[in-house]
Design an enzyme around this catalytic site. Sequence first.
Site, PDB file in Angstrom:
ATOM      1  CE  LYS A  85      -3.878   1.915   2.871  1.00 52.38           C
ATOM      2  NZ  LYS A  85      -4.834   1.677   3.996  1.00 52.38           N
ATOM      3  CB  SER A 105      -7.964   3.596   3.681  1.00 55.73           C
ATOM      4  OG  SER A 105      -6.830   2.835   4.442  1.00 55.73           O
ATOM      5  CB  SER A 107      -8.409   0.752   6.154  1.00 61.24           C
ATOM      6  OG  SER A 107      -9.216   1.535   6.413  1.00 61.24           O
TER       7      SER A 107
END
Length: 532
Positions: free
Chosen positions: A99, A180, A204
């Site tokens: 990420k 997220s 997330s």
Amino acid sequence: MKLHSLIAGGVMLAAALPAAAYDVAEKSIVQIKADLAAGKVTSVELVRLYRARIAALNPKLHAVIALNPLAASQAQAADAARRSGKPRGPLAGVPILIKDNIESADPMPTTAGSLALAKNMPGRDAPLVAKLRAGGAIILGKTNLSEWANIRSTHSISGWSAVGGQARNPYAFDRNTCGSSAGSGAAGAASLAAATVGTETDGSVTCPAAINGLVGLKPTVGAISRTYVVPISHSQDTPGPMARTVTDTALLFGAMAGSDPADPATARADAIGTDFASGLRPDALKGVRVGVLRYAAGFHPATDVAFDAALAKLKQAGAVLVEITKPPHDKDGEIGRLEQIVLMTELKADMATYLASTKAADVPSRTLADLIAFNTAHAATEMPLFGQELFEIAEQTKGLADPAYLKAEAEAHRLAGPEGIDKLLADNKVSVLVAPTLGPAWLIDPVLGDHFAGGGAGSPPAVAGYPHLTVPMGLANGLPVGLSFIGMAWSDAALLCYGYAYEQAASARQPPRYLSTIDYGIKALNRAASEM
């Protein structure tokens, strides 16, 4: 290096991908390792094939922000080590996506999706990335995310960032990927890498894993270092593995877990070990009392059908199901109110600490107030559809010594942990709690924002810092939904064992079909209307 500079050609769907001698689609880490050892594929070929798949699918998915220019040379080194009979680590030669709020020393910026960090080239590995490298993994690139890990606005659209655009769900392109770790979820589901790494503060990892048909582990806070990860909250933040099987998730978790002197929360991490895969067995649920959080279901009929089917598989695997119909005491949503105080206070303090560690020439913003000013000055690109209300609330907080914050942090942990999850486990004499993770993916809606279908039971383990594993339990109205396993602090290994036993009994995951939309039920409704 920005991804769009590395990708040529237009959008091709999965069916139009060029034929290859080796197909990476749906290949597990376990299978890839076996094929590497057998000489059926090389790491160099894997990097090339995953890049081709990204080139074909990413213009539609917006799941990957950047590709690592050094991935090919890392693959060459992995192949050379294998030929010499010295492959390195449990992930030797396996390409992984991380990420884009996690730093790596490769020549890629760490942006958290924001143009304010577009030139943030730290030149350093987060300890979790250093551990991945030590385990032999190839860092293929960075995934898109909800900007600032979805903490900027109460009206945000999950999966959108100014740097990466709007991530889309590979099961239906008009559906959200959840935040997220949106890009990590979409990329993992679409086999753009062998597995992916996300981060979670509250939902997330588990949310994007569940609605993208993945296994996702939100570990105990402190199992994996947070150093050089763009922060929200030192009380709740944790990186976590996302993969298509429990075994792969366990392998990836083991490769990242461990203590870090720079992160005090990880002091106990070395004690839990790193081998979480070898103990997985299909009979791990036999005789285990499983608490069924019935109160956390009932928000979506098709998800309830999948949940009931999952419970039947748990029972088939030998579990003793214990119905829990009453939630722990949480008067008027007190945990959520307290969590808001904690997150806002820690966001301001922890962000300042992180920004101070970056290169001032590359990142002129040094405080949350600076980021607010940057967004205001670049509103056309940073705030085209929603604002920064949460940033502005956080900026008004009074610091980590504020008595109101200290009281909120202690009470939130107590209510979610000892008087929440721990009490449910003890009072019902169960070893683990299960619930639907949440409902299926919602339509991407620039006007009204996110439409979460139910909350499941993910917030208490996030607030308490306890582990939470989600495992696919099939499709609801054609879209993936997940089964949550929740336990006490540092029960990560046990949750993986229970999740593996369920996975083997259920075999519930279905790969994406890359549809433009899900028309489930629409034809029937139209037909009924025409017959009236």
